[in-house]
Design a protein around this motif. Sequence first.
Motif, PDB file in Angstrom:
ATOM      1  N   VAL A 146       0.848  -1.190   0.000  1.00 32.79           N
ATOM      2  CA  VAL A 146       0.000   0.000   0.000  1.00 32.79           C
ATOM      3  C   VAL A 146       0.885   1.242   0.000  1.00 32.79           C
ATOM      4  O   VAL A 146       1.821   1.345   0.799  1.00 32.79           O
ATOM      5  CB  VAL A 146      -0.938   0.013   1.222  1.00 32.79           C
ATOM      6  CG1 VAL A 146      -1.795   1.267   1.218  1.00 32.79           C
ATOM      7  CG2 VAL A 146      -1.800  -1.247   1.239  1.00 32.79           C
ATOM      8  N   LEU A 192      -3.826   1.177  -3.655  1.00 31.69           N
ATOM      9  CA  LEU A 192      -3.868  -0.237  -3.316  1.00 31.69           C
ATOM     10  C   LEU A 192      -3.334  -1.040  -4.497  1.00 31.69           C
ATOM     11  O   LEU A 192      -3.393  -0.582  -5.649  1.00 31.69           O
ATOM     12  CB  LEU A 192      -5.305  -0.671  -3.042  1.00 31.69           C
ATOM     13  CG  LEU A 192      -5.960  -0.231  -1.734  1.00 31.69           C
ATOM     14  CD1 LEU A 192      -7.447  -0.507  -1.798  1.00 31.69           C
ATOM     15  CD2 LEU A 192      -5.330  -0.963  -0.550  1.00 31.69           C
ATOM     16  N   PRO A 243      -6.069  -6.377  -3.916  1.00 24.80           N
ATOM     17  CA  PRO A 243      -5.819  -6.280  -2.476  1.00 24.80           C
ATOM     18  C   PRO A 243      -6.386  -7.465  -1.706  1.00 24.80           C
ATOM     19  O   PRO A 243      -7.508  -7.903  -1.939  1.00 24.80           O
ATOM     20  CB  PRO A 243      -6.523  -4.980  -2.085  1.00 24.80           C
ATOM     21  CG  PRO A 243      -7.569  -4.771  -3.129  1.00 24.80           C
ATOM     22  CD  PRO A 243      -6.967  -5.308  -4.389  1.00 24.80           C
ATOM     23  N   ASP A 272      -3.174  -6.505   2.786  1.00 24.43           N
ATOM     24  CA  ASP A 272      -3.133  -5.142   2.246  1.00 24.43           C
ATOM     25  C   ASP A 272      -4.095  -4.226   2.990  1.00 24.43           C
ATOM     26  O   ASP A 272      -3.768  -3.075   3.294  1.00 24.43           O
ATOM     27  CB  ASP A 272      -3.476  -5.157   0.750  1.00 24.43           C
ATOM     28  CG  ASP A 272      -2.514  -6.010  -0.054  1.00 24.43           C
ATOM     29  OD1 ASP A 272      -1.286  -5.832   0.110  1.00 24.43           O
ATOM     30  OD2 ASP A 272      -2.986  -6.861  -0.828  1.00 24.43           O
ATOM     31  N   TRP A 273      -5.298  -4.744   3.301  1.00 25.07           N
ATOM     32  CA  TRP A 273      -6.251  -3.930   4.044  1.00 25.07           C
ATOM     33  C   TRP A 273      -5.729  -3.652   5.458  1.00 25.07           C
ATOM     34  O   TRP A 273      -5.897  -2.554   5.990  1.00 25.07           O
ATOM     35  CB  TRP A 273      -7.610  -4.623   4.102  1.00 25.07           C
ATOM     36  CG  TRP A 273      -8.293  -4.655   2.767  1.00 25.07           C
ATOM     37  CD1 TRP A 273      -8.453  -5.733   1.949  1.00 25.07           C
ATOM     38  CD2 TRP A 273      -8.886  -3.546   2.078  1.00 25.07           C
ATOM     39  NE1 TRP A 273      -9.108  -5.366   0.794  1.00 25.07           N
ATOM     40  CE2 TRP A 273      -9.394  -4.037   0.848  1.00 25.07           C
ATOM     41  CE3 TRP A 273      -9.043  -2.201   2.377  1.00 25.07           C
ATOM     42  CZ2 TRP A 273     -10.034  -3.222  -0.072  1.00 25.07           C
ATOM     43  CZ3 TRP A 273      -9.698  -1.380   1.457  1.00 25.07           C
ATOM     44  CH2 TRP A 273     -10.183  -1.890   0.259  1.00 25.07           C
ATOM     45  N   LEU A 309      -3.173  -0.929   5.066  1.00 25.80           N
ATOM     46  CA  LEU A 309      -3.817   0.364   4.870  1.00 25.80           C
ATOM     47  C   LEU A 309      -4.354   0.897   6.193  1.00 25.80           C
ATOM     48  O   LEU A 309      -4.195   2.087   6.507  1.00 25.80           O
ATOM     49  CB  LEU A 309      -4.952   0.237   3.847  1.00 25.80           C
ATOM     50  CG  LEU A 309      -5.817   1.480   3.645  1.00 25.80           C
ATOM     51  CD1 LEU A 309      -4.969   2.698   3.281  1.00 25.80           C
ATOM     52  CD2 LEU A 309      -6.874   1.231   2.572  1.00 25.80           C
ATOM     53  N   ALA A 310      -4.969   0.033   6.977  1.00 25.43           N
ATOM     54  CA  ALA A 310      -5.495   0.460   8.276  1.00 25.43           C
ATOM     55  C   ALA A 310      -4.373   0.954   9.187  1.00 25.43           C
ATOM     56  O   ALA A 310      -4.521   1.969   9.883  1.00 25.43           O
ATOM     57  CB  ALA A 310      -6.245  -0.694   8.937  1.00 25.43           C
ATOM     58  N   LEU A 323     -10.461   5.857  -1.780  1.00 24.81           N
ATOM     59  CA  LEU A 323     -10.228   4.631  -2.535  1.00 24.81           C
ATOM     60  C   LEU A 323     -10.638   4.860  -3.988  1.00 24.81           C
ATOM     61  O   LEU A 323     -11.572   4.237  -4.493  1.00 24.81           O
ATOM     62  CB  LEU A 323     -11.026   3.469  -1.932  1.00 24.81           C
ATOM     63  CG  LEU A 323     -10.696   3.092  -0.488  1.00 24.81           C
ATOM     64  CD1 LEU A 323     -11.705   2.078   0.032  1.00 24.81           C
ATOM     65  CD2 LEU A 323      -9.273   2.551  -0.375  1.00 24.81           C
ATOM     66  N   LEU A 335     -15.087  -4.361   0.362  1.00 27.68           N
ATOM     67  CA  LEU A 335     -14.321  -3.914   1.509  1.00 27.68           C
ATOM     68  C   LEU A 335     -14.404  -4.986   2.594  1.00 27.68           C
ATOM     69  O   LEU A 335     -15.398  -5.696   2.701  1.00 27.68           O
ATOM     70  CB  LEU A 335     -14.885  -2.600   2.051  1.00 27.68           C
ATOM     71  CG  LEU A 335     -14.884  -1.396   1.111  1.00 27.68           C
ATOM     72  CD1 LEU A 335     -15.546  -0.203   1.807  1.00 27.68           C
ATOM     73  CD2 LEU A 335     -13.478  -1.034   0.687  1.00 27.68           C
ATOM     74  N   PRO A 336     -13.383  -5.093   3.418  1.00 27.88           N
ATOM     75  CA  PRO A 336     -13.439  -6.084   4.497  1.00 27.88           C
ATOM     76  C   PRO A 336     -14.553  -5.755   5.497  1.00 27.88           C
ATOM     77  O   PRO A 336     -15.024  -4.607   5.574  1.00 27.88           O
ATOM     78  CB  PRO A 336     -12.060  -5.943   5.164  1.00 27.88           C
ATOM     79  CG  PRO A 336     -11.197  -5.272   4.166  1.00 27.88           C
ATOM     80  CD  PRO A 336     -12.100  -4.379   3.372  1.00 27.88           C
ATOM     81  N   TRP A 369     -15.448  -2.126   7.598  1.00 27.81           N
ATOM     82  CA  TRP A 369     -15.140  -0.896   6.874  1.00 27.81           C
ATOM     83  C   TRP A 369     -16.457  -0.262   6.417  1.00 27.81           C
ATOM     84  O   TRP A 369     -17.388  -0.962   6.031  1.00 27.81           O
ATOM     85  CB  TRP A 369     -14.250  -1.173   5.670  1.00 27.81           C
ATOM     86  CG  TRP A 369     -12.855  -1.576   6.034  1.00 27.81           C
ATOM     87  CD1 TRP A 369     -12.470  -2.708   6.679  1.00 27.81           C
ATOM     88  CD2 TRP A 369     -11.665  -0.838   5.780  1.00 27.81           C
ATOM     89  NE1 TRP A 369     -11.111  -2.746   6.840  1.00 27.81           N
ATOM     90  CE2 TRP A 369     -10.589  -1.608   6.302  1.00 27.81           C
ATOM     91  CE3 TRP A 369     -11.392   0.379   5.174  1.00 27.81           C
ATOM     92  CZ2 TRP A 369      -9.260  -1.180   6.220  1.00 27.81           C
ATOM     93  CZ3 TRP A 369     -10.075   0.802   5.086  1.00 27.81           C
ATOM     94  CH2 TRP A 369      -9.029   0.031   5.608  1.00 27.81           C
ATOM     95  N   VAL A 375     -11.795   3.477   8.229  1.00 30.50           N
ATOM     96  CA  VAL A 375     -11.096   2.344   8.820  1.00 30.50           C
ATOM     97  C   VAL A 375     -11.796   1.970  10.127  1.00 30.50           C
ATOM     98  O   VAL A 375     -12.143   2.843  10.930  1.00 30.50           O
ATOM     99  CB  VAL A 375      -9.624   2.703   9.102  1.00 30.50           C
ATOM    100  CG1 VAL A 375      -8.887   1.527   9.740  1.00 30.50           C
ATOM    101  CG2 VAL A 375      -8.926   3.163   7.824  1.00 30.50           C
TER     102      VAL A 375
END
Length: 242
Positions: free
Chosen positions: A32, A45, A49, A53-54, A57-58, A69, A76-77, A80, A228
């Motif tokens: 990231v 990203l 991703p 990766d998430w 980013l967090a 984004l 998104l996970p 989020w 986040v």
Amino acid sequence: MSDVDVPHILDNPALASLTGPHARFAERRGRVLRYPVDVSPWLALPDDPGPDDWADLAALAGPGAEVPLPGFRGELPPGWEITFRMEGVQFVDDGLAAAPEPEAVRLGPADVPDILDLVARTRPGPFEARTIELGTYLGIRRDGALIAVAGERLHPPGWTEISAVCTDPAFRGEGLATRLILAVAHGIRERGETPFLHTSAGNTNAIRLYESLGFRLRRRTAFLAARVPERLGEGSEPVPVA
């Protein structure tokens, strides 16, 4: 197959910029990358991703932070939250009549307060205290007052984005934006690169102008932002992004 179906450097322009000509700006964690927040809100990203990766980013942004984004499609996970979404379009040079502008002056750090004031009144998109470091910014002044601006932002190899195009409302209708766009494009072309730009899909006046100047619609995209989670792993379902 159309050109929007084939992988292209402009599909992830921030990543191409931060791993290319703008690598000196890159703040990185894992795969990231982002610009310093006082330079640009754009971050990058990888194209695919995954959970790591998430998490990176967090960690880079911090719990509860809002992160842009641009162009992201997928899920998104869990946990989020999408906080902003706007449909966008990307245009590329397809025959611009690029030319220098005699009234334009190159802007520098001393001009940033005037640029920030004009941007606050006209809202062309993000412009931060150090955005001017990304490339050439041109302006037009009348009686000392800055009344129009255009400049360069993302810089994938072989391409340069035209950005921050704005005109003081009192001087609209004089073609100042057109003249500055063509002047910035001239400088880009002089380096052997190709101009491109983004705008909102709903900004019909800007789209009409860009098409009349010789820009061609390359792809539709989206500008979105997400928050986040305060604690990673919160939430049970992924968040779809159409």
